[in-house]
Write a protein that holds these residues in place. Structure first.
Motif, PDB file in Angstrom:
ATOM      1  N   ALA A 237       0.787  -1.230   0.000  1.00 47.30           N
ATOM      2  CA  ALA A 237       0.000   0.000   0.000  1.00 47.30           C
ATOM      3  C   ALA A 237       0.825   1.289   0.000  1.00 47.30           C
ATOM      4  CB  ALA A 237      -0.974  -0.003   1.178  1.00 47.30           C
ATOM      5  N   PRO A 238       1.884   1.412   0.813  1.00 47.81           N
ATOM      6  CA  PRO A 238       2.580   2.717   0.885  1.00 47.81           C
ATOM      7  C   PRO A 238       3.107   3.208  -0.457  1.00 47.81           C
ATOM      8  CG  PRO A 238       3.226   1.314   2.717  1.00 47.81           C
ATOM      9  CD  PRO A 238       2.434   0.452   1.787  1.00 47.81           C
ATOM     10  N   LEU A 239       3.862   2.359  -1.151  1.00 48.14           N
ATOM     11  CA  LEU A 239       4.426   2.776  -2.432  1.00 48.14           C
ATOM     12  C   LEU A 239       3.336   2.909  -3.492  1.00 48.14           C
ATOM     13  CD1 LEU A 239       7.037   3.530  -3.820  1.00 48.14           C
ATOM     14  CD2 LEU A 239       7.389   1.117  -4.394  1.00 48.14           C
ATOM     15  N   ALA A 240       2.365   2.005  -3.452  1.00 40.97           N
ATOM     16  CA  ALA A 240       1.274   2.069  -4.422  1.00 40.97           C
ATOM     17  C   ALA A 240       0.481   3.356  -4.262  1.00 40.97           C
ATOM     18  CB  ALA A 240       0.356   0.861  -4.265  1.00 40.97           C
ATOM     19  N   PHE A 241       0.317   3.796  -3.013  1.00 44.21           N
ATOM     20  CA  PHE A 241      -0.453   5.018  -2.762  1.00 44.21           C
ATOM     21  C   PHE A 241       0.151   6.211  -3.493  1.00 44.21           C
ATOM     22  CE2 PHE A 241      -1.089   8.934  -0.332  1.00 44.21           C
ATOM     23  CZ  PHE A 241      -2.473   9.020  -0.370  1.00 44.21           C
ATOM     24  N   LEU A 242       1.474   6.274  -3.552  1.00 42.27           N
ATOM     25  CA  LEU A 242       2.132   7.405  -4.214  1.00 42.27           C
ATOM     26  C   LEU A 242       1.753   7.473  -5.693  1.00 42.27           C
ATOM     27  CD1 LEU A 242       5.713   7.181  -2.643  1.00 42.27           C
ATOM     28  CD2 LEU A 242       3.863   8.760  -2.038  1.00 42.27           C
ATOM     29  N   LEU A 243       1.793   6.331  -6.361  1.00 37.28           N
ATOM     30  CA  LEU A 243       1.461   6.324  -7.784  1.00 37.28           C
ATOM     31  C   LEU A 243      -0.036   6.516  -8.008  1.00 37.28           C
ATOM     32  CD1 LEU A 243       3.724   3.619  -9.479  1.00 37.28           C
ATOM     33  CD2 LEU A 243       3.768   6.087  -9.756  1.00 37.28           C
ATOM     34  N   ILE A 244      -0.843   5.936  -7.138  1.00 40.10           N
ATOM     35  CA  ILE A 244      -2.295   6.108  -7.267  1.00 40.10           C
ATOM     36  C   ILE A 244      -2.659   7.580  -7.081  1.00 40.10           C
ATOM     37  CG2 ILE A 244      -4.530   5.556  -6.230  1.00 40.10           C
ATOM     38  CD1 ILE A 244      -3.305   2.783  -5.518  1.00 40.10           C
ATOM     39  N   ALA A 245      -2.020   8.226  -6.110  1.00 38.19           N
ATOM     40  CA  ALA A 245      -2.274   9.650  -5.874  1.00 38.19           C
ATOM     41  C   ALA A 245      -1.813  10.489  -7.065  1.00 38.19           C
ATOM     42  CB  ALA A 245      -1.567  10.102  -4.600  1.00 38.19           C
ATOM     43  N   LEU A 246      -0.658  10.132  -7.626  1.00 41.92           N
ATOM     44  CA  LEU A 246      -0.166  10.844  -8.809  1.00 41.92           C
ATOM     45  C   LEU A 246      -1.158  10.707  -9.958  1.00 41.92           C
ATOM     46  CD1 LEU A 246       1.998  12.305 -10.504  1.00 41.92           C
ATOM     47  CD2 LEU A 246       3.049  10.054 -10.923  1.00 41.92           C
ATOM     48  N   HIS A 247      -1.645   9.499 -10.156  1.00 45.66           N
ATOM     49  CA  HIS A 247      -2.606   9.272 -11.237  1.00 45.66           C
ATOM     50  C   HIS A 247      -3.892  10.055 -11.000  1.00 45.66           C
ATOM     51  CE1 HIS A 247      -5.627   6.654 -13.466  1.00 45.66           C
ATOM     52  NE2 HIS A 247      -4.862   7.178 -14.390  1.00 45.66           N
ATOM     53  N   ALA A 248      -4.350  10.068  -9.750  1.00 45.89           N
ATOM     54  CA  ALA A 248      -5.574  10.809  -9.420  1.00 45.89           C
ATOM     55  C   ALA A 248      -5.411  12.296  -9.729  1.00 45.89           C
ATOM     56  CB  ALA A 248      -5.926  10.604  -7.950  1.00 45.89           C
ATOM     57  N   TRP A 249      -4.237  12.829  -9.449  1.00 51.03           N
ATOM     58  CA  TRP A 249      -3.988  14.249  -9.728  1.00 51.03           C
ATOM     59  C   TRP A 249      -3.928  14.509 -11.235  1.00 51.03           C
ATOM     60  CZ3 TRP A 249       0.103  17.003 -12.012  1.00 51.03           C
ATOM     61  CH2 TRP A 249       0.043  18.390 -11.835  1.00 51.03           C
ATOM     62  N   LEU A 250      -3.280  13.616 -11.967  1.00 53.58           N
ATOM     63  CA  LEU A 250      -3.126  13.810 -13.408  1.00 53.58           C
ATOM     64  C   LEU A 250      -4.469  13.814 -14.137  1.00 53.58           C
ATOM     65  CD1 LEU A 250       0.013  11.584 -14.138  1.00 53.58           C
ATOM     66  CD2 LEU A 250      -0.117  14.083 -14.235  1.00 53.58           C
ATOM     67  N   VAL A 251      -5.377  12.934 -13.719  1.00 52.12           N
ATOM     68  CA  VAL A 251      -6.676  12.885 -14.399  1.00 52.12           C
ATOM     69  C   VAL A 251      -7.692  13.820 -13.752  1.00 52.12           C
ATOM     70  CG1 VAL A 251      -6.325  10.531 -15.214  1.00 52.12           C
ATOM     71  CG2 VAL A 251      -7.502  10.900 -13.037  1.00 52.12           C
ATOM     72  N   GLY A 252      -7.519  14.059 -12.442  1.00 51.69           N
ATOM     73  CA  GLY A 252      -8.508  14.852 -11.722  1.00 51.69           C
ATOM     74  C   GLY A 252      -8.434  16.339 -12.004  1.00 51.69           C
ATOM     75  N   ARG A 253      -7.232  16.856 -12.151  1.00 56.77           N
ATOM     76  CA  ARG A 253      -7.078  18.299 -12.350  1.00 56.77           C
ATOM     77  C   ARG A 253      -7.746  18.777 -13.646  1.00 56.77           C
ATOM     78  NH1 ARG A 253      -3.249  21.784 -14.582  1.00 56.77           N
ATOM     79  NH2 ARG A 253      -3.061  23.787 -13.489  1.00 56.77           N
ATOM     80  N   PRO A 254      -7.426  18.182 -14.809  1.00 52.79           N
ATOM     81  CA  PRO A 254      -8.099  18.647 -16.031  1.00 52.79           C
ATOM     82  C   PRO A 254      -9.597  18.349 -16.039  1.00 52.79           C
ATOM     83  CG  PRO A 254      -6.710  16.748 -16.499  1.00 52.79           C
ATOM     84  CD  PRO A 254      -6.391  17.172 -15.113  1.00 52.79           C
ATOM     85  N   LEU A 255      -9.998  17.267 -15.371  1.00 48.47           N
ATOM     86  CA  LEU A 255     -11.427  16.966 -15.311  1.00 48.47           C
ATOM     87  C   LEU A 255     -12.158  18.019 -14.485  1.00 48.47           C
ATOM     88  CD1 LEU A 255     -13.805  15.161 -15.960  1.00 48.47           C
ATOM     89  CD2 LEU A 255     -13.215  13.744 -13.981  1.00 48.47           C
ATOM     90  N   TRP A 256     -11.550  18.459 -13.394  1.00 51.21           N
ATOM     91  CA  TRP A 256     -12.168  19.491 -12.564  1.00 51.21           C
ATOM     92  C   TRP A 256     -12.307  20.798 -13.343  1.00 51.21           C
ATOM     93  CZ3 TRP A 256     -15.250  20.215  -8.791  1.00 51.21           C
ATOM     94  CH2 TRP A 256     -15.322  21.442  -8.128  1.00 51.21           C
ATOM     95  N   ILE A 257     -11.297  21.128 -14.137  1.00 51.51           N
ATOM     96  CA  ILE A 257     -11.369  22.331 -14.974  1.00 51.51           C
ATOM     97  C   ILE A 257     -12.516  22.204 -15.974  1.00 51.51           C
ATOM     98  CG2 ILE A 257     -10.161  23.655 -16.758  1.00 51.51           C
ATOM     99  CD1 ILE A 257      -7.542  22.987 -15.295  1.00 51.51           C
ATOM    100  N   ALA A 258     -12.668  21.005 -16.542  1.00 44.51           N
ATOM    101  CA  ALA A 258     -13.755  20.774 -17.498  1.00 44.51           C
ATOM    102  C   ALA A 258     -15.118  20.857 -16.818  1.00 44.51           C
ATOM    103  CB  ALA A 258     -13.581  19.415 -18.170  1.00 44.51           C
ATOM    104  N   ILE A 259     -15.200  20.388 -15.586  1.00 41.85           N
ATOM    105  CA  ILE A 259     -16.468  20.473 -14.851  1.00 41.85           C
ATOM    106  C   ILE A 259     -16.831  21.936 -14.600  1.00 41.85           C
ATOM    107  CG2 ILE A 259     -17.542  20.042 -12.599  1.00 41.85           C
ATOM    108  CD1 ILE A 259     -16.081  17.337 -12.567  1.00 41.85           C
TER     109      ILE A 259
END
Length: 315
Positions: A237-259
């Motif tokens: 979980a610890p190392l995976a969380f870092l990449l999962i969080a990175l992925h969430a930011w990469l897709v979430g930021r432009p999606l939030w702008i689109a919303i």
């Protein structure tokens, strides 16, 4: 005077050869544009993630399982080429810059390319196993069904495209067939993820509705939650969380702008980010199942995909 004349003739011949070479490259570029090279890189990442989930042992020595990589190149490339074949009339209005409506590639030539790539994808998978060939054939059929029939449906479009991507992950997992019975359900995750991207992309040209974007956001969140829960189960979980969080930011930021402002350009950026960030999601799977060295290798595909996206369109 003979020597200068010979030198001049040689220089002229070299310049002519360079011009011919440049001309050949320019004539091939529209065909590469049809195949969306940046997206194909993400499909390769799917295969590597699937093989990792299946606990495949990666070795530098030749292994027939590596045929699954050219298989996914053919399947994905063929699928997106056929997309433009079936959309030729619509693209003449909405996307006139694409290779077919712009006249750079004929519909017939594109169709031959698309079908050939799909067949090559299935044949490459067959070099490893019959099961892999069956999965590849199913993905090829689903791709054509999406391109021809399902794409413009708010329900069947995202589902069919998601099934294509889930099938691609299963194709990677078929490298170790027994793993499919234990971890085959993981293919549901890319189905949800690609369903989200497809939902977003349906309004890319004319702008969209916030409702679809919120549904996409919920699907993204589900994907990240499932990955983290599996990482907890696997003890990574610890190392995976870092990449999962990175992925969430990469897709979430432009999606939030689109919303906030659901206009075509913002939605296009959200789609592009979602597609390219598939590589980060696949790297996350590698870490979830304990193969962080391969995760780093998969992440290295991201700058390659981004570079290709600057040359060739993603959507």
């Amino acid at each position: 005077m003979a020597i200068p004349f010979c030198a001049a003739a040689k220089n002229l011949a070299q310049k002519k050869q360079i011009r011919l070479s440049s001309s050949n490259v320019s004539s091939l570029k529209p065909y590469f544009q049809l195949a969306r090279p940046a997206n194909i890189v993400t499909a390769i990442a799917d295969i590597l993630a699937g093989m990792t989930i299946a606990q495949f042992v990666f070795e530098p020595a030749p292994n027939s399982a590596y045929w699954l990589i050219p298989a996914t190149i053919g399947l994905y490339g063929g699928g997106v080429v056929m997309n433009d074949v079936f959309d030729a009339q619509l693209d003449a209005i909405e996307r006139p810059e694409r290779p077919i409506p712009s006249g750079k590639v004929s519909v017939q030539a594109a169709a031959i390319l698309g079908v050939s790539l799909l067949l090559l994808g299935v044949l490459a998978a067959a070099q490893f196993s019959i099961l892999s060939a069956e999965i590849a054939f199913t993905v090829a059929i689903l791709a054509v069904v999406y391109d021809r029939f399902a794409k413009h449906s708010a329900f069947w479009g995202p589902l069919t495209m998601g099934l294509c991507r889930g099938g691609n992950l299963l194709l990677g997992m078929s490298a170790v067939e027994p793993s499919l019975s234990e971890w085959g359900w993981v293919a549901l995750v890319p189905i949800a993820y690609i369903g989200a991207i497809t939902l977003i992309s349906q309004d890319e040209v004319h702008g969209g509705k916030r409702r679809s974007l919120y549904i996409a956001a919920s699907l993204y969140t589900t994907v990240h939650a499932v990955q983290f829960l599996v990482a907890l189960q696997q003890g990574n979980a610890p190392l995976a969380f870092l990449l999962i969080a990175l992925h969430a930011w990469l897709v979430g930021r432009p999606l939030w702008i689109a919303i906030q402002n659901p206009i075509g350009p913002n939605i296009g950026k959200a789609v592009k980010s979602g597609v390219l960030s598939l590589i980060v999601m696949d790297a996350s799977w590698c870490v979830v199942f304990g193969n962080w060295p391969l995760a780093l290798g998969v992440l290295l595909l991201l700058p390659l995909s981004i570079r290709l996206a600057r040359i060739f369109a993603v959507t």
